[in-house]
Enzyme design. Structure first.
Site, PDB file in Angstrom:
ATOM      1  CG  ASN A   1      -1.748   1.229   1.371  1.00  0.00           C
ATOM      2  OD1 ASN A   1      -1.841   2.020   0.432  1.00  0.00           O
ATOM      3  ND2 ASN A   1      -2.360   1.420   2.522  1.00  0.00           N
TER       4      ASN A   1
ATOM      5  CE  LYS B   1      -0.015   3.322   4.805  1.00  0.00           C
ATOM      6  NZ  LYS B   1       0.162   3.437   6.251  1.00  0.00           N
TER       7      LYS B   1
ATOM      8  CG  HIS C   1      -5.613   2.142   5.390  1.00  0.00           C
ATOM      9  ND1 HIS C   1      -5.119   3.070   6.281  1.00  0.00           N
ATOM     10  CD2 HIS C   1      -4.625   1.234   5.199  1.00  0.00           C
ATOM     11  CE1 HIS C   1      -3.877   2.724   6.604  1.00  0.00           C
ATOM     12  NE2 HIS C   1      -3.557   1.618   5.961  1.00  0.00           N
TER      13      HIS C   1
ATOM     14  N   GLY D   1       3.139   2.435  10.645  1.00  0.00           N
ATOM     15  CA  GLY D   1       4.112   3.505  10.423  1.00  0.00           C
ATOM     16  C   GLY D   1       4.892   3.897  11.670  1.00  0.00           C
TER      17      GLY D   1
ATOM     18  CD  GLU E   1      -3.119  -2.203   7.501  1.00  0.00           C
ATOM     19  OE1 GLU E   1      -2.106  -2.508   6.867  1.00  0.00           O
ATOM     20  OE2 GLU E   1      -3.685  -1.104   7.380  1.00  0.00           O
TER      21      GLU E   1
ATOM     22  N   GLY F   1       2.997  -0.958   4.155  1.00  0.00           N
ATOM     23  CA  GLY F   1       3.125   0.440   3.762  1.00  0.00           C
ATOM     24  C   GLY F   1       4.566   0.767   3.399  1.00  0.00           C
TER      25      GLY F   1
ATOM     26  CD  GLU G   1      -2.644   5.655   6.767  1.00  0.00           C
ATOM     27  OE1 GLU G   1      -2.682   5.687   5.532  1.00  0.00           O
ATOM     28  OE2 GLU G   1      -1.712   5.115   7.408  1.00  0.00           O
TER      29      GLU G   1
ATOM     30  CB  SER H   1       5.933  -1.801  11.612  1.00  0.00           C
ATOM     31  OG  SER H   1       5.542  -0.469  11.950  1.00  0.00           O
TER      32      SER H   1
HETATM   33  O1  13P Z   1      -1.020   0.931   6.917  1.00  0.00           O
HETATM   34  C1  13P Z   1      -0.272   0.059   6.519  1.00  0.00           C
HETATM   35  C2  13P Z   1      -0.570  -0.674   5.268  1.00  0.00           C
HETATM   36  O2  13P Z   1      -1.855  -0.421   4.836  1.00  0.00           O
HETATM   37  C3  13P Z   1       0.960  -0.289   7.243  1.00  0.00           C
HETATM   38  O3  13P Z   1       1.891   0.717   7.045  1.00  0.00           O
HETATM   39  P1  13P Z   1       3.415   0.484   7.506  1.00  0.00           P
HETATM   40  O4  13P Z   1       3.831  -0.845   6.890  1.00  0.00           O
HETATM   41  O5  13P Z   1       4.159   1.641   6.961  1.00  0.00           O
HETATM   42  O6  13P Z   1       3.395   0.393   9.008  1.00  0.00           O
END
Ligand code: 13P
Length: 252
Positions: free
Chosen positions: A9, A11, A95, A173, A167, A234, A97, A213
């Site tokens: 992803n 983003k 998601h 992140g 997640e 991510g 976010e 992560s």
């Molecule tokens: O939100 C994520 C994937 O959709 C995870 O992000 P990270 O792998 O950067 O922690």
């Protein structure tokens, strides 16, 4: 046996030339589709070019969101009809976010899941708890409610074909990964919820990803868990080499 599904992803990252270069560098190096599914979830403006570039390879292209209506007066939105027309195969829904910054709710996620199946798109439905919910021992109840609402009204065949990404918000992140046991514990619960909610077969068939992560150094351990069938990644999916390593881990 459930096939692992590794999804990157991106983003809101990259410009088109970088996205194209990524696909160029990865499409011949990822495992064959029989062994694992490899997907990049790219920003909307890149989708037609990336679908074209990935044609004939095992790399699939996903959107990171969509509207649930086919068309209409929804300025700034993108519909499932448009995504299907471009050759997109998967769509990330709900998601954290989008839930946090763009008012996504369990109800809209459910509408979008129905819309995805109406247009032959596979939904990757994201669920997960905040740190506060984890500390208050609300993780299982919260995730269970999210899963039930997201899948509400889908047929057994649609549930089987869905992908759920667990997640934990505190692990996104932050560099803090849930331990593989923590991640698996929640995924096992999700699978049991799906078995009760839909059917034993649907619970066995549905694929559950972990996200938060994930990187090449911890992916093997996570994927070795009984109820984890892939990863939604991510940061570590932005570099071609790292994405290829993650995809290869999915095929082991
Ligand atoms: O939100 C994520 C994937 O959709 C995870 O992000 P990270 O792998 O950067 O922690």
């Amino acid at each position: 046996m459930r096939k692992n599904v590794i999804a990157g992803n991106w983003k809101m990252n990259k410009v088109l030339s970088e996205a194209e270069q990524f696909v160029e560098e990865t499409k011949t190096r990822i495992p064959s589709e029989e062994k694992a599914e490899s997907i990049v979830c790219a920003p909307f403006p890149f989708l037609p070019v990336l679908v074209e570039k990935a044609k004939g390879s095992d790399l699939k292209v996903a959107a990171q969101n969509m509207h649930y209506e086919d068309n209409g007066a929804f300025t700034g939105e993108v519909s499932p009809v448009m995504l299907k027309d471009l050759g997109v195969t998967h769509v990330v829904l709900g998601h954290s976010e989008r839930r946090e910054y763009f008012a996504e709710t369990d109800e809209t996620v459910n509408k979008k899941a129905h819309a995805a199946f109406n247009h032959n798109l596979t939904p990757i439905i994201c669920v997960g708890e905040t740190l506060e919910q984890r500390e208050n021992n609300e993780t299982m109840n919260h995730v269970e409610a999210q899963v039930k609402q997201a899948l509400s009204g889908l047929t057994e065949e649609q549930v089987k074909a869905s992908i759920i990404a667990y997640e934990p918000i505190w692990a996104i992140g932050t560099g803090k990964t849930a331990t593989s046991e923590q991640a698996n514990e929640v995924c096992t619960h999700i699978r049991n919820v799906v078995k009760q909610f839909s059917s034993e077969e649907a619970g066995e068939a549905i694929r559950l990803q972990y996200g938060g992560s994930v990187k090449p150094a911890n992916v093997d351990e996570l994927l070795s868990q009984s109820d984890i069938d892939g990863a939604l990644v991510g940061g570590a999916s932005l570099e071609a080499d790292s994405f290829v390593q993650l995809a290869e881990a999915g095929a082991k």
